[in-house]
Design a protein around this motif. Structure first.
Motif, mmCIF file in Angstrom:
data_model
loop_
_atom_site.group_PDB
_atom_site.id
_atom_site.type_symbol
_atom_site.label_atom_id
_atom_site.label_comp_id
_atom_site.label_asym_id
_atom_site.label_seq_id
_atom_site.Cartn_x
_atom_site.Cartn_y
_atom_site.Cartn_z
ATOM 1 N N THR A 108 -22.565 -49.559 27.057
ATOM 2 C CA THR A 108 -23.772 -50.077 27.889
ATOM 3 C C THR A 108 -24.500 -51.105 27.337
ATOM 4 O O THR A 108 -24.437 -51.900 27.508
ATOM 5 N N SER A 109 -26.267 -50.747 26.858
ATOM 6 C CA SER A 109 -26.694 -51.385 27.069
ATOM 7 C C SER A 109 -27.049 -51.766 25.248
ATOM 8 O O SER A 109 -27.623 -53.285 25.075
ATOM 9 N N GLY A 110 -26.471 -51.727 24.631
ATOM 10 C CA GLY A 110 -25.854 -51.882 23.359
ATOM 11 C C GLY A 110 -27.330 -52.484 22.189
ATOM 12 O O GLY A 110 -28.295 -51.322 22.484
ATOM 13 N N LEU A 111 -27.218 -53.403 21.785
ATOM 14 C CA LEU A 111 -28.487 -53.128 21.220
ATOM 15 C C LEU A 111 -30.113 -53.750 21.520
ATOM 16 O O LEU A 111 -31.369 -53.285 21.581
ATOM 17 N N ALA A 112 -30.096 -54.270 22.995
ATOM 18 C CA ALA A 112 -31.278 -53.714 24.367
ATOM 19 C C ALA A 112 -31.536 -52.982 23.937
ATOM 20 O O ALA A 112 -32.629 -52.373 23.813
ATOM 21 N N GLY A 113 -30.443 -51.721 24.928
ATOM 22 C CA GLY A 113 -30.973 -50.451 24.875
ATOM 23 C C GLY A 113 -31.820 -49.960 23.272
ATOM 24 O O GLY A 113 -33.131 -48.772 23.875
#
Length: 257
Positions: free
Chosen positions: A215-220
């Motif tokens: 989904t958002s990966g490291l940004a999340g």
């Protein structure tokens, strides 16, 4: 009586009994073999009686088919039944706020210890983003579904108000995985943290987060980590070798790390 069996069935049954009887006659047990020999051409019922008596004489007694006595569990494996004023206080607050906890959803055996402690330390691990996960890890008892119910838009306020009513200094917030949401629920998780901190700035918040894989990966991860929490936590659950065995394929140790 044949009881509806085809005509050949009684003959096959007689042959089966005769074959078993001949095997008993050649038994290595002298007592059993003697019982078979002395019964001769007796009717099958008498044969069984003779065989039973021979086995009892040889073994000393008929086998005991009673249930084995109950073996009590060791004291270190037992936990007290949950209850008490503080337990009920937390439970009532969670129900009124329509909040889920990993303590209940995962059927944690230590729920009474955490919820039933004295007022200053009693706490529960709140589970946000609903009570249904989009993943199916084999060790976990939380409900699963491909498309769980939408996230409650009022959850951030309800969670913050419930935490404030507990009068505790340290709280853990966790969540289910929500692969059905574009950012994996990262923005919602961050909003819960910001609201809780706004109502009680002195509160220490530990957040046990999803991995946001797919989904958002490291940004999340970055969004949640910078939302005002005090401790960022994530479980990789097991060693790398066993990840594919016990965890959902969308999880995994490498992505978690």
């Amino acid at each position: 009586k044949t009881h509806g069996l085809p005509p050949v069935a009684p003959m096959l049954l007689r042959q089966s009994v005769a074959a078993r009887w001949s095997r008993l006659a050649s038994s290595s047990s002298s007592t059993v073999a003697a019982a078979v020999a002395t019964s001769g051409a007796a009717v099958p019922g008498e044969r069984l009686i003779a065989l039973r008596e021979a086995l009892m004489d040889e073994g000393g007694a008929a086998p005991d088919r009673r249930r084995k006595p109950h073996q009590p569990k060791p004291d270190w494996l037992k936990v007290p039944m949950p209850g008490g004023a503080d337990f009920q206080r937390l439970k009532k607050g969670l129900r009124s706020g329509k909040l889920a906890t990993v303590c209940e959803e995962a059927k944690c055996p230590n729920i009474g210890e955490c919820w039933g402690s004295k007022k200053e330390t009693a706490t529960a691990t709140i589970m946000v983003m609903g009570d249904t996960c989009t993943r199916g890890c084999r060790f976990c008892n939380v409900k699963t579904a491909r498309n769980p119910a939408p996230i409650n838009p009022d959850e951030a306020r309800s969670t913050a108000e419930t935490i404030a009513s507990w009068d505790v200094g340290y709280v853990v917030i966790t969540s289910v995985d929500r692969d059905d949401i574009p950012d994996g629920g990262a923005s919602h998780f961050a909003e819960v943290i910001r609201t809780a901190k706004r109502l009680n700035p002195a509160l220490l918040l530990e957040c046990l987060t999803p991995d946001f894989n797919g989904t958002s990966g490291l940004a999340g991860v970055h969004l949640v980590a910078n939302s005002g929490l005090d401790v960022y936590a994530h479980n990789i659950e097991t060693v790398q070798r066993l990840q594919s065995t016990v965890r959902d394929r969308r999880g995994g140790g490498a992505g978690g790390v």
